[in-house]
Design a protein around this motif. Structure first.
Motif, PDB file in Angstrom:
ATOM      1  N   GLU A   1      23.295  61.535  29.851  1.00  0.00           N
ATOM      2  CA  GLU A   1      23.437  60.710  31.039  1.00  0.00           C
ATOM      3  C   GLU A   1      22.189  60.831  31.894  1.00  0.00           C
ATOM      4  O   GLU A   1      21.369  61.742  31.722  1.00  0.00           O
ATOM      5  N   LYS A   2      22.041  59.901  32.825  1.00  0.00           N
ATOM      6  CA  LYS A   2      20.910  59.921  33.746  1.00  0.00           C
ATOM      7  C   LYS A   2      20.967  61.162  34.616  1.00  0.00           C
ATOM      8  O   LYS A   2      22.032  61.537  35.115  1.00  0.00           O
ATOM      9  N   TYR A   3      19.827  61.806  34.807  1.00  0.00           N
ATOM     10  CA  TYR A   3      19.755  62.973  35.692  1.00  0.00           C
ATOM     11  C   TYR A   3      19.342  62.500  37.084  1.00  0.00           C
ATOM     12  O   TYR A   3      18.282  61.894  37.257  1.00  0.00           O
ATOM     13  N   ILE A   4      20.192  62.750  38.072  1.00  0.00           N
ATOM     14  CA  ILE A   4      19.921  62.352  39.451  1.00  0.00           C
ATOM     15  C   ILE A   4      18.995  63.385  40.095  1.00  0.00           C
ATOM     16  O   ILE A   4      19.322  64.574  40.144  1.00  0.00           O
ATOM     17  N   VAL A   5      17.848  62.920  40.575  1.00  0.00           N
ATOM     18  CA  VAL A   5      16.874  63.831  41.184  1.00  0.00           C
ATOM     19  C   VAL A   5      17.363  64.266  42.566  1.00  0.00           C
ATOM     20  O   VAL A   5      17.916  63.472  43.328  1.00  0.00           O
ATOM     21  N   ASP A   6      17.168  65.543  42.889  1.00  0.00           N
ATOM     22  CA  ASP A   6      17.592  66.146  44.161  1.00  0.00           C
ATOM     23  C   ASP A   6      19.084  65.952  44.431  1.00  0.00           C
ATOM     24  O   ASP A   6      19.484  65.620  45.556  1.00  0.00           O
ATOM     25  N   PRO A   7      19.923  66.153  43.444  1.00  0.00           N
ATOM     26  CA  PRO A   7      21.364  65.959  43.688  1.00  0.00           C
ATOM     27  C   PRO A   7      21.999  67.189  44.309  1.00  0.00           C
ATOM     28  O   PRO A   7      21.496  68.310  44.194  1.00  0.00           O
ATOM     29  N   ARG A   8      23.112  66.982  44.955  1.00  0.00           N
ATOM     30  CA  ARG A   8      23.994  68.070  45.346  1.00  0.00           C
ATOM     31  C   ARG A   8      25.200  68.050  44.415  1.00  0.00           C
ATOM     32  O   ARG A   8      25.648  66.984  44.002  1.00  0.00           O
ATOM     33  N   HIS A   9      25.692  69.224  44.097  1.00  0.00           N
ATOM     34  CA  HIS A   9      26.890  69.345  43.268  1.00  0.00           C
ATOM     35  C   HIS A   9      28.044  69.708  44.201  1.00  0.00           C
ATOM     36  O   HIS A   9      28.116  70.829  44.700  1.00  0.00           O
ATOM     37  N   ILE A  10      28.909  68.744  44.440  1.00  0.00           N
ATOM     38  CA  ILE A  10      30.033  68.943  45.357  1.00  0.00           C
ATOM     39  C   ILE A  10      31.318  68.579  44.618  1.00  0.00           C
ATOM     40  O   ILE A  10      31.402  67.535  43.975  1.00  0.00           O
ATOM     41  N   GLU A  11      32.302  69.457  44.704  1.00  0.00           N
ATOM     42  CA  GLU A  11      33.545  69.242  43.971  1.00  0.00           C
ATOM     43  C   GLU A  11      34.737  69.263  44.907  1.00  0.00           C
ATOM     44  O   GLU A  11      34.719  69.927  45.945  1.00  0.00           O
ATOM     45  N   ILE A  12      35.756  68.529  44.500  1.00  0.00           N
ATOM     46  CA  ILE A  12      36.987  68.419  45.281  1.00  0.00           C
ATOM     47  C   ILE A  12      38.109  69.169  44.571  1.00  0.00           C
ATOM     48  O   ILE A  12      38.359  68.957  43.381  1.00  0.00           O
ATOM     49  N   GLN A  13      38.772  70.049  45.313  1.00  0.00           N
ATOM     50  CA  GLN A  13      39.938  70.757  44.768  1.00  0.00           C
ATOM     51  C   GLN A  13      41.177  69.892  44.938  1.00  0.00           C
ATOM     52  O   GLN A  13      41.463  69.416  46.035  1.00  0.00           O
ATOM     53  N   VAL A  14      41.895  69.655  43.835  1.00  0.00           N
ATOM     54  CA  VAL A  14      43.148  68.902  43.906  1.00  0.00           C
ATOM     55  C   VAL A  14      44.304  69.803  43.488  1.00  0.00           C
ATOM     56  O   VAL A  14      44.127  70.801  42.775  1.00  0.00           O
ATOM     57  N   LEU A  15      45.477  69.432  43.944  1.00  0.00           N
ATOM     58  CA  LEU A  15      46.707  70.165  43.638  1.00  0.00           C
ATOM     59  C   LEU A  15      47.823  69.140  43.528  1.00  0.00           C
ATOM     60  O   LEU A  15      48.010  68.322  44.431  1.00  0.00           O
ATOM     61  N   ALA A  16      48.539  69.160  42.402  1.00  0.00           N
ATOM     62  CA  ALA A  16      49.584  68.156  42.174  1.00  0.00           C
ATOM     63  C   ALA A  16      50.784  68.792  41.493  1.00  0.00           C
ATOM     64  O   ALA A  16      50.656  69.762  40.745  1.00  0.00           O
ATOM     65  N   ASP A  17      51.972  68.230  41.766  1.00  0.00           N
ATOM     66  CA  ASP A  17      53.188  68.732  41.122  1.00  0.00           C
ATOM     67  C   ASP A  17      53.755  67.677  40.180  1.00  0.00           C
ATOM     68  O   ASP A  17      53.156  66.616  39.973  1.00  0.00           O
ATOM     69  N   ALA A  18      54.917  67.960  39.623  1.00  0.00           N
ATOM     70  CA  ALA A  18      55.551  67.043  38.673  1.00  0.00           C
ATOM     71  C   ALA A  18      56.461  66.041  39.360  1.00  0.00           C
ATOM     72  O   ALA A  18      57.166  65.284  38.693  1.00  0.00           O
ATOM     73  N   HIS A  19      56.425  66.007  40.708  1.00  0.00           N
ATOM     74  CA  HIS A  19      57.331  65.152  41.468  1.00  0.00           C
ATOM     75  C   HIS A  19      56.594  64.064  42.243  1.00  0.00           C
ATOM     76  O   HIS A  19      57.139  63.498  43.191  1.00  0.00           O
ATOM     77  N   GLY A  20      55.340  63.802  41.840  1.00  0.00           N
ATOM     78  CA  GLY A  20      54.603  62.692  42.432  1.00  0.00           C
ATOM     79  C   GLY A  20      53.703  63.035  43.599  1.00  0.00           C
ATOM     80  O   GLY A  20      53.047  62.146  44.150  1.00  0.00           O
ATOM     81  N   THR A  21      53.644  64.291  44.011  1.00  0.00           N
ATOM     82  CA  THR A  21      52.770  64.685  45.117  1.00  0.00           C
ATOM     83  C   THR A  21      51.434  65.171  44.577  1.00  0.00           C
ATOM     84  O   THR A  21      51.387  66.013  43.686  1.00  0.00           O
ATOM     85  N   ALA A  22      50.355  64.621  45.108  1.00  0.00           N
ATOM     86  CA  ALA A  22      49.000  65.052  44.753  1.00  0.00           C
ATOM     87  C   ALA A  22      48.181  65.145  46.037  1.00  0.00           C
ATOM     88  O   ALA A  22      48.209  64.217  46.863  1.00  0.00           O
ATOM     89  N   LEU A  23      47.455  66.240  46.204  1.00  0.00           N
ATOM     90  CA  LEU A  23      46.715  66.504  47.426  1.00  0.00           C
ATOM     91  C   LEU A  23      45.280  66.894  47.097  1.00  0.00           C
ATOM     92  O   LEU A  23      44.992  67.380  46.009  1.00  0.00           O
ATOM     93  N   TYR A  24      44.388  66.709  48.080  1.00  0.00           N
ATOM     94  CA  TYR A  24      43.052  67.294  47.954  1.00  0.00           C
ATOM     95  C   TYR A  24      42.884  68.339  49.043  1.00  0.00           C
ATOM     96  O   TYR A  24      43.327  68.173  50.170  1.00  0.00           O
TER      97      TYR A  24
END
Length: 650
Positions: free
Chosen positions: A200-223
């Motif tokens: 894939e293309k390498y983005i110059v001067d990128p930041r690596h930022i990630e989002i933590q998610v949490l979800a159950d088996a009853h339809g709830t999903a959160l960040y």
């Protein structure tokens, strides 16, 4: 709720899961290889089952052995940690077939998101912004060169089943594609049993930022907010923090909502992480979704107050999340430093050996700050060549970013590790780096700020003055002790008032007790005190007629003299190190994968001489100048110690 769970992992993450399970009243089962027979996670668990030889491919990566251990102990569920079997849908299905619960997402989500190629296809179909690249199977080097040319340099070559920076190379030219493609495939095969790669293309001067998610088996999903993971070396995260100093609230919300939408699209259940690269204008591009707990999850726990391992266990047990998105608040700032068994002065090459001394800083509240240390080792434990070189994850929390960084700096200064080489000096120096403290980050930070590697630093005038005062203070305390033992009738008789303290090659004239307060005693590894009113934590290690002081990434030798002895010391000749310029030395303990040259061969600067593997990473040793190979002393398959001679040059 489960009564007993098995942790299909080792090291600090196994210990981390055991701590939460113990708090929840759940019994735990550890598994271990020959190399881990005396490991900390084995000692902590309620039960332990031996699963095979040291190599992970013969123990921790064999699903049948994990299932057999569950049956033997009656474990109802398995927490996979990260790495090893954590993102294998086939392992999840094998557990389900035996009536054992997998504490993680369902096979559908693992397949959709766990494979980097398939996850990008899925994200594209879901209209999620992705980095331009080729997502099909790359047949050979020629195919890779053609794709890279079409995308445009620079490009990133990445293992499809990869993680942890393994099987990943940046290529700026056709030549680097040829070399990087082979290395990435080899590492991918060795680490994950899957040699597929994509480009894939390498983005110059990128930041690596990630989002933590949490979800159950009853339809709830959160960040649960984001983590900034831009401080990386060889694509391996080194320092993480939460939240990011770069995101504004609008971008945070957009990234979070997109992550939740992706999780819902694959019916995700459990904790997971959606990773993005973010450019200078806060445009963000989906990279991958890690369908497991992340190494850096503690910083999210520290700023949200949510135990992610507990939530994973509860979701796996069928419970509903007792949280809503409005309940998620980010409080304060957290920083995580990964302490690795590696030599920062040798380009961070791996180190193995026994921890002759291991004294982490005390956990818990320290004024306004909190210290947390996730570790899987203890004093006397051995760092093996078979597994990842991580020793510990040191975390600090404070109300503000700079307070959290200062708390981390102080904690690192007091983190005592002997017996192996380690990256504490680098981490400690990083905490004082102006660009880091200002939050001006990118994934190229380490390469840009340390282009020639991390070298021993010289103290500036202010630092040298503090070090000299610490050295004199320690010397006087030791002199008091010696005087007490030599003449019990006159304890404490240190009469001299003026001293010359040598720091490195410079001499500092000081007076007795000059502006120093400390309760340090001989034998203490850590020196706490104030110097001219400034709080200081440093490490002291004696050597003949002197003391080595480690502080803020500095490591200096100090000696205390009378003025006359200082004059004489300055006249002493300096011993020069031996000349090894005509030798290729093994930079770390490891296995020789290949020798790329033959005796008598003429080699140009930059050409490969040999490849050495250590701790699942292949290290290419290249010629630093044009030369002719003389004699070769090592052969493929041979295990070498650090500084063993691989070859000599004519």
């Amino acid at each position: 709720m489960f009564k007993k769970i098995l942790i299909a992992n080792r090291g600090e993450i196994a210990c981390r899961v055991i701590k939460t399970a113990r708090r929840m009243g759940i019994a735990t089962v550890a598994v271990y290889s020959d190399a881990d027979r005396d490991a900390l996670h084995v000692e902590m668990a309620d039960e332990a089952v031996h699963i095979g030889p040291a190599p992970a491919a013969e123990s921790y990566l064999i699903a049948e052995k994990i299932i057999a251990a569950c049956k033997e102990t009656g474990a109802e569920a398995v927490h996979p940690g990260y790495g090893f079997l954590s993102e294998r849908a086939s392992f999840c299905e094998a557990l389900e077939a035996e009536g054992i619960t997998f504490i993680g997402p369902k096979p559908k989500a693992i397949r959709a998101m766990g494979d980097k190629i398939e996850s990008k296809k899925f994200a594209n179909a879901a209209n999620v912004s992705t980095v331009p690249g080729f997502l099909g199977i790359i047949e050979d080097v020629a195919h890779a060169e053609r794709i890279a040319g079409e995308i445009g340099y620079p490009v990133m070559i990445k293992a499809s089943a990869g993680g942890g920076g393994k099987g990943m190379r940046i290529a700026w030219s056709e030549a680097e594609v040829r070399d990087g493609f082979d290395r990435a495939r080899s590492e991918a095969k060795s680490s994950f049993g899957d040699d597929r790669v994509f480009i894939e293309k390498y983005i110059v001067d990128p930041r690596h930022i990630e989002i933590q998610v949490l979800a159950d088996a009853h339809g709830t999903a959160l960040y649960l907010g984001e983590r900034e993971c831009s401080i990386q070396r060889r694509n391996q995260k080194v320092v993480e923090e939460a939240p990011s100093p770069f995101l504004d609230e609008a971008t945070r919300r957009a990234m979070g909502e997109q992550s939740v939408a992706l999780a819902k699209a694959v019916d995700y259940q459990s904790a997971g992480t959606v990773e993005f690269i973010v450019d200078r204008d806060r445009n963000f591009y989906f990279l991958e979704m890690n369908t497991r707990l992340q190494v850096e999850h503690p910083v999210t726990e520290l700023v949200t107050g949510i135990d992610l391992v507990e939530q994973m266990i509860r979701v796996a047990a069928g419970e509903k999340l007792a949280l809503a998105q409005a309940d998620i608040k980010l409080n304060g700032w957290a920083v995580e430093s990964r302490l690795y068994a590696e030599d920062p002065y040798r380009n961070f090459l791996p180190s193995i050996g026994r921890l002759t001394r291991y004294r982490p800083p005390a956990e818990g509240s320290n004024g306004a700050a909190v210290v947390r240390n996730d570790t899987g080792v203890y004093e006397g434990a051995e760092i093996s060549m078979y597994y990842d070189p991580m020793v510990a994850k040191l975390c600090t929390w404070a109300p503000t970013r700079l307070q959290a960084i200062d708390a981390m700096s102080d904690a690192l200064d007091g983190f005592v590790v002997d017996g192996i080489e380690h990256n504490v000096p680098f981490l400690a120096a990083l905490m004082r780096h102006p660009r880091w403290r200002e939050g001006r980050l990118s994934t190229g930070f380490i390469a840009e700020e340390y282009p020639d590697g991390f070298a021993p630093m010289e103290p500036d005038a202010e630092q040298a003055a503090i070090l000299a005062r610490i050295a004199l203070s320690a010397h006087l305390v030791d002199a008091e002790r010696r005087a007490h033992h030599l003449d019990r009738l006159r304890p404490g008789s240190v009469q001299r008032k003026d001293w010359a303290v040598k720091i490195g090659d410079a001499y500092h004239t000081l007076a007795t007790g000059d502006a120093v307060v400390s309760d340090w005693r001989p034998g203490d590894a850590v020196w706490h005190g104030t110097v001219a009113g400034v709080d200081v934590t440093a490490q002291l290690r004696p050597f003949p007629n002197g003391m080595r002081i480690d502080w803020q990434g500095l490591s200096v030798r100090s000696r205390v003299f009378t003025p006359r002895l200082a004059e004489l010391d300055a006249l002493m000749p300096v011993k020069l190190p031996p000349d090894t310029s005509k030798m290729l030395l093994c930079p770390m303990p490891g296995l020789v994968v290949s020798i790329a040259v033959s005796e008598g061969q003429e080699v140009k600067a930059g050409e490969t001489l040999a490849v050495v593997e250590a701790m699942k990473m292949e290290n290419v040793l290249r010629a630093e100048r044009d030369l002719t190979v003389g004699s070769i002393h090592a052969k493929p398959g041979e295990s070498l110690a650090v500084d063993a001679v691989i070859m000599e040059f004519a």
